[in-house]
Design a protein around this motif. Structure first.
Motif, PDB file in Angstrom:
ATOM      1  N   ILE A  91       0.845  -1.200   0.000  1.00 45.88           N
ATOM      2  CA  ILE A  91       0.000   0.000   0.000  1.00 45.88           C
ATOM      3  C   ILE A  91       0.879   1.249   0.000  1.00 45.88           C
ATOM      4  O   ILE A  91       0.623   2.219  -0.726  1.00 45.88           O
ATOM      5  CB  ILE A  91      -0.952  -0.006   1.210  1.00 45.88           C
ATOM      6  CG1 ILE A  91      -1.972  -1.137   1.075  1.00 45.88           C
ATOM      7  CG2 ILE A  91      -1.667   1.337   1.345  1.00 45.88           C
ATOM      8  CD1 ILE A  91      -2.789  -1.379   2.322  1.00 45.88           C
ATOM      9  N   ALA A  92       1.915   1.235   0.820  1.00 48.09           N
ATOM     10  CA  ALA A  92       2.823   2.381   0.874  1.00 48.09           C
ATOM     11  C   ALA A  92       3.497   2.606  -0.476  1.00 48.09           C
ATOM     12  O   ALA A  92       3.652   3.755  -0.932  1.00 48.09           O
ATOM     13  CB  ALA A  92       3.868   2.171   1.967  1.00 48.09           C
ATOM     14  N   TYR A  93       3.888   1.516  -1.129  1.00 49.81           N
ATOM     15  CA  TYR A  93       4.504   1.629  -2.456  1.00 49.81           C
ATOM     16  C   TYR A  93       3.507   2.211  -3.459  1.00 49.81           C
ATOM     17  O   TYR A  93       3.861   3.096  -4.257  1.00 49.81           O
ATOM     18  CB  TYR A  93       4.979   0.263  -2.917  1.00 49.81           C
ATOM     19  CG  TYR A  93       5.448   0.251  -4.357  1.00 49.81           C
ATOM     20  CD1 TYR A  93       6.641   0.865  -4.727  1.00 49.81           C
ATOM     21  CD2 TYR A  93       4.692  -0.370  -5.352  1.00 49.81           C
ATOM     22  CE1 TYR A  93       7.075   0.865  -6.044  1.00 49.81           C
ATOM     23  CE2 TYR A  93       5.107  -0.369  -6.673  1.00 49.81           C
ATOM     24  CZ  TYR A  93       6.301   0.255  -7.014  1.00 49.81           C
ATOM     25  OH  TYR A  93       6.709   0.257  -8.323  1.00 49.81           O
ATOM     26  N   GLU A  94       2.278   1.744  -3.431  1.00 44.71           N
ATOM     27  CA  GLU A  94       1.262   2.282  -4.336  1.00 44.71           C
ATOM     28  C   GLU A  94       1.083   3.779  -4.121  1.00 44.71           C
ATOM     29  O   GLU A  94       0.936   4.553  -5.087  1.00 44.71           O
ATOM     30  CB  GLU A  94      -0.059   1.554  -4.128  1.00 44.71           C
ATOM     31  CG  GLU A  94      -0.057   0.104  -4.567  1.00 44.71           C
ATOM     32  CD  GLU A  94      -1.317  -0.631  -4.156  1.00 44.71           C
ATOM     33  OE1 GLU A  94      -2.259   0.020  -3.667  1.00 44.71           O
ATOM     34  OE2 GLU A  94      -1.369  -1.865  -4.315  1.00 44.71           O
ATOM     35  N   CYS A  95       1.084   4.219  -2.873  1.00 47.95           N
ATOM     36  CA  CYS A  95       0.938   5.646  -2.576  1.00 47.95           C
ATOM     37  C   CYS A  95       2.085   6.449  -3.184  1.00 47.95           C
ATOM     38  O   CYS A  95       1.868   7.545  -3.727  1.00 47.95           O
ATOM     39  CB  CYS A  95       0.875   5.863  -1.067  1.00 47.95           C
ATOM     40  SG  CYS A  95      -0.669   5.323  -0.293  1.00 47.95           S
ATOM     41  N   GLU A  96       3.303   5.911  -3.115  1.00 46.65           N
ATOM     42  CA  GLU A  96       4.444   6.618  -3.697  1.00 46.65           C
ATOM     43  C   GLU A  96       4.311   6.722  -5.216  1.00 46.65           C
ATOM     44  O   GLU A  96       4.620   7.766  -5.810  1.00 46.65           O
ATOM     45  CB  GLU A  96       5.744   5.903  -3.321  1.00 46.65           C
ATOM     46  CG  GLU A  96       6.122   6.023  -1.850  1.00 46.65           C
ATOM     47  CD  GLU A  96       6.252   7.483  -1.427  1.00 46.65           C
ATOM     48  OE1 GLU A  96       6.933   8.249  -2.149  1.00 46.65           O
ATOM     49  OE2 GLU A  96       5.669   7.845  -0.395  1.00 46.65           O
ATOM     50  N   VAL A  97       3.848   5.668  -5.854  1.00 52.69           N
ATOM     51  CA  VAL A  97       3.642   5.718  -7.304  1.00 52.69           C
ATOM     52  C   VAL A  97       2.560   6.729  -7.654  1.00 52.69           C
ATOM     53  O   VAL A  97       2.711   7.523  -8.596  1.00 52.69           O
ATOM     54  CB  VAL A  97       3.269   4.320  -7.850  1.00 52.69           C
ATOM     55  CG1 VAL A  97       2.925   4.400  -9.341  1.00 52.69           C
ATOM     56  CG2 VAL A  97       4.417   3.339  -7.637  1.00 52.69           C
ATOM     57  N   LEU A  98       1.479   6.731  -6.910  1.00 51.02           N
ATOM     58  CA  LEU A  98       0.395   7.678  -7.174  1.00 51.02           C
ATOM     59  C   LEU A  98       0.876   9.119  -7.022  1.00 51.02           C
ATOM     60  O   LEU A  98       0.522   9.997  -7.830  1.00 51.02           O
ATOM     61  CB  LEU A  98      -0.782   7.398  -6.237  1.00 51.02           C
ATOM     62  CG  LEU A  98      -1.525   6.078  -6.484  1.00 51.02           C
ATOM     63  CD1 LEU A  98      -2.512   5.802  -5.361  1.00 51.02           C
ATOM     64  CD2 LEU A  98      -2.251   6.105  -7.827  1.00 51.02           C
ATOM     65  N   LYS A  99       1.686   9.359  -6.004  1.00 52.78           N
ATOM     66  CA  LYS A  99       2.261  10.704  -5.828  1.00 52.78           C
ATOM     67  C   LYS A  99       3.099  11.091  -7.036  1.00 52.78           C
ATOM     68  O   LYS A  99       3.028  12.225  -7.530  1.00 52.78           O
ATOM     69  CB  LYS A  99       3.120  10.749  -4.560  1.00 52.78           C
ATOM     70  CG  LYS A  99       2.358  10.848  -3.258  1.00 52.78           C
ATOM     71  CD  LYS A  99       3.301  10.735  -2.063  1.00 52.78           C
ATOM     72  CE  LYS A  99       4.400  11.773  -2.096  1.00 52.78           C
ATOM     73  NZ  LYS A  99       5.305  11.657  -0.926  1.00 52.78           N
ATOM     74  N   ALA A 100       3.884  10.171  -7.525  1.00 53.77           N
ATOM     75  CA  ALA A 100       4.769  10.456  -8.660  1.00 53.77           C
ATOM     76  C   ALA A 100       3.989  10.718  -9.943  1.00 53.77           C
ATOM     77  O   ALA A 100       4.463  11.446 -10.824  1.00 53.77           O
ATOM     78  CB  ALA A 100       5.731   9.289  -8.860  1.00 53.77           C
ATOM     79  N   VAL A 103      -0.425  14.995 -11.552  1.00 55.17           N
ATOM     80  CA  VAL A 103      -0.297  16.289 -12.226  1.00 55.17           C
ATOM     81  C   VAL A 103      -1.499  17.122 -11.771  1.00 55.17           C
ATOM     82  O   VAL A 103      -2.637  16.764 -12.076  1.00 55.17           O
ATOM     83  CB  VAL A 103      -0.304  16.139 -13.756  1.00 55.17           C
ATOM     84  CG1 VAL A 103      -0.235  17.520 -14.413  1.00 55.17           C
ATOM     85  CG2 VAL A 103       0.844  15.252 -14.216  1.00 55.17           C
ATOM     86  N   PRO A 104      -1.287  18.198 -11.028  1.00 51.82           N
ATOM     87  CA  PRO A 104      -2.408  18.960 -10.478  1.00 51.82           C
ATOM     88  C   PRO A 104      -3.444  19.329 -11.535  1.00 51.82           C
ATOM     89  O   PRO A 104      -3.104  19.827 -12.601  1.00 51.82           O
ATOM     90  CB  PRO A 104      -1.725  20.206  -9.893  1.00 51.82           C
ATOM     91  CG  PRO A 104      -0.351  19.734  -9.536  1.00 51.82           C
ATOM     92  CD  PRO A 104       0.023  18.766 -10.624  1.00 51.82           C
ATOM     93  N   GLY A 105      -4.688  19.019 -11.231  1.00 52.61           N
ATOM     94  CA  GLY A 105      -5.793  19.368 -12.106  1.00 52.61           C
ATOM     95  C   GLY A 105      -5.972  18.462 -13.306  1.00 52.61           C
ATOM     96  O   GLY A 105      -6.916  18.640 -14.085  1.00 52.61           O
ATOM     97  N   GLU A 106      -5.072  17.470 -13.466  1.00 51.35           N
ATOM     98  CA  GLU A 106      -5.139  16.617 -14.654  1.00 51.35           C
ATOM     99  C   GLU A 106      -5.063  15.132 -14.325  1.00 51.35           C
ATOM    100  O   GLU A 106      -4.769  14.320 -15.198  1.00 51.35           O
ATOM    101  CB  GLU A 106      -3.991  16.969 -15.607  1.00 51.35           C
ATOM    102  CG  GLU A 106      -4.021  18.404 -16.118  1.00 51.35           C
ATOM    103  CD  GLU A 106      -2.862  18.694 -17.057  1.00 51.35           C
ATOM    104  OE1 GLU A 106      -2.176  17.727 -17.463  1.00 51.35           O
ATOM    105  OE2 GLU A 106      -2.650  19.876 -17.383  1.00 51.35           O
ATOM    106  N   THR A 107      -5.335  14.780 -13.074  1.00 53.80           N
ATOM    107  CA  THR A 107      -5.168  13.391 -12.658  1.00 53.80           C
ATOM    108  C   THR A 107      -6.403  12.894 -11.928  1.00 53.80           C
ATOM    109  O   THR A 107      -7.013  13.626 -11.144  1.00 53.80           O
ATOM    110  CB  THR A 107      -3.942  13.243 -11.734  1.00 53.80           C
ATOM    111  OG1 THR A 107      -2.791  13.808 -12.376  1.00 53.80           O
ATOM    112  CG2 THR A 107      -3.681  11.776 -11.420  1.00 53.80           C
ATOM    113  N   VAL A 108      -6.758  11.643 -12.187  1.00 53.86           N
ATOM    114  CA  VAL A 108      -7.832  10.953 -11.474  1.00 53.86           C
ATOM    115  C   VAL A 108      -7.297   9.598 -11.008  1.00 53.86           C
ATOM    116  O   VAL A 108      -6.593   8.916 -11.752  1.00 53.86           O
ATOM    117  CB  VAL A 108      -9.065  10.730 -12.383  1.00 53.86           C
ATOM    118  CG1 VAL A 108     -10.148   9.943 -11.638  1.00 53.86           C
ATOM    119  CG2 VAL A 108      -9.631  12.044 -12.869  1.00 53.86           C
TER     120      VAL A 108
END
Length: 391
Positions: A91-100, A103-108
């Motif tokens: 889960i922690a790894y997934e969170c890091e990938v999602l953070k990476a 793109v503000p305003g362009e990500t879901v």
């Protein structure tokens, strides 16, 4: 161009719907990435999706091997499962990938209901809209037990993951569990009405499918058996199946005197010696063979249920587990199938249901109103994801 990141876990029935959704989103002009188990990379890339593995193929087999512990008693079984497989680190790894990928305003972010907590955590930390996708009605029916499970047995490790994102502990787990901006249910309205209805917040978009992503040919032996009027026997693609399922199903086919295609990813789940006219296959392209079978004898997974309805094929369910039993009850209420709980898996009870399904001359007329509505609803799901970003 919007970036959509999909996160899911489980077997083919949990992953392939996300591949199908991603494919439609990509066709609509979005950049789509799938985070899931390593063995699904090839099918994801064939669909034009970017891909990040959350494990290795060996880790995934270990994951599948340990899932039967979830069928046991006690709420702490989920904590023991997560600890054994290292899922909190995942889960922690997934969170890091999602953070990476943000793109503000362009990500879901789009995650599988219940397990993809990383999408809710990262969405909260980054202000990204999140869709949570349920693949079976039981995921909504089990929300209260799931909330209790997270709060009472898993909160310490989950709050540790949250801290890496700069988030504090969850105060109200019930509110958090329903905090996604969009809730999608991937099943038809008629299936929802046949049992406990999904909550009002859920947007039902219809069945997803996903088995059409496989282009494998039909093996010659399968062709021969189908020409002889075979039934399909399958317990899904995972190991979360009662050990008596395949022996009971195979014995029933032999007793009924019908040839059978036994479809199971893991050969060791199937009896070593199979009767004459019964053959094992690790997988088959169900979108090509289901309609040619005389009946389907299966475990009750919703993907198989809806695929069989769309193919107009009678079905008998040997259901073990809450979700599969619920699917069986819904199907029976609609007059589209029959089912038995595990305690009644004897040839004396299975064979009459199988023979009745094979001899049901009125089935085609009963199933006809549902066949078209069982077609994929992925375009509706993709449109809902697009609306989430716009809102």
């Amino acid at each position: 161009m919007t970036g959509v990141v999909l996160v899911t876990h489980g077997t083919h029935g949990d992953v392939l719907p996300f591949v199908g959704l991603g494919r439609v989103l990509r066709e609509r002009g979005h950049r789509v990435e799938l985070l899931t188990h390593a063995p699904f990379e090839a099918v994801a890339r064939r669909a034009g999706l970017e891909f990040t593995a959350i494990d290795t193929e060996r880790d995934y087999e270990r994951y599948l091997a340990d899932t039967p512990m979830l069928l046991g008693a006690g709420m702490d079984r989920w904590r023991r499962f997560y600890d054994a497989i290292g899922l909190f680190d995942q889960i922690a790894y997934e969170c890091e990938v999602l953070k990476a990928r943000h793109v503000p305003g362009e990500t879901v972010f789009v995650g599988r209901h219940t397990t993809a907590v990383s999408t809710l955590f990262a969405g909260e930390a980054l202000g990204v809209p999140v869709a949570w996708v349920a693949v079976t009605p039981v995921q909504y029916m089990s929300e209260r037990p799931a909330v209790h499970m997270y709060r009472e047995t898993m909160a310490d490790r989950l709050d540790t993951v949250r801290a890496t994102l700069g988030l504090g502990p969850v105060g109200d787990w019930g509110a958090w569990f329903t905090s996604a901006g969009l809730h999608l249910g991937l099943w038809p309205d008629w299936f929802d009405r046949a049992g406990i209805a999904a909550p009002a917040r859920a947007r039902l978009t219809g069945a997803p499918y996903g088995d059409d992503t496989f282009a494998d040919p039909v093996p010659p032996e399968a062709e021969r058996l189908l020409e002889r009027g075979a039934v399909i026997v399958t317990g899904g693609t995972g190991r979360m199946i009662h050990e008596r399922f395949y022996p009971a199903a195979v014995a029933a086919c032999a007793e009924a005197g019908v040839p059978a295609l036994v479809v199971a990813r893991h050969r060791d789940l199937v009896p070593d010696r199979l009767p004459e006219g019964v053959a094992w296959f690790p997988h088959l392209p169900f979108h090509r063979v289901m309609a040619r079978a005389r009946a389907v004898l299966h475990h009750g997974g919703i993907g198989t249920v809806v695929r069989a309805v769309a193919a107009g094929v009678p079905q008998v369910l040997l259901a073990h587990g809450f979700d599969r039993s619920d699917n069986g009850m819904r199907l029976a209420r609609l007059g589209l199938g029959s089912w038995l709980p595990e305690r009644r898996w004897t040839t004396g009870e299975i064979v009459p249901l199988l023979r009745a399904a094979l001899a049901d001359d009125g089935y085609a007329a009963r199933v006809a109103p549902y066949e078209q509505s069982a077609q994929p609803g992925l375009r509706a799901a993709a449109q809902a994801v697009e609306e989430l970003l716009e809102s």
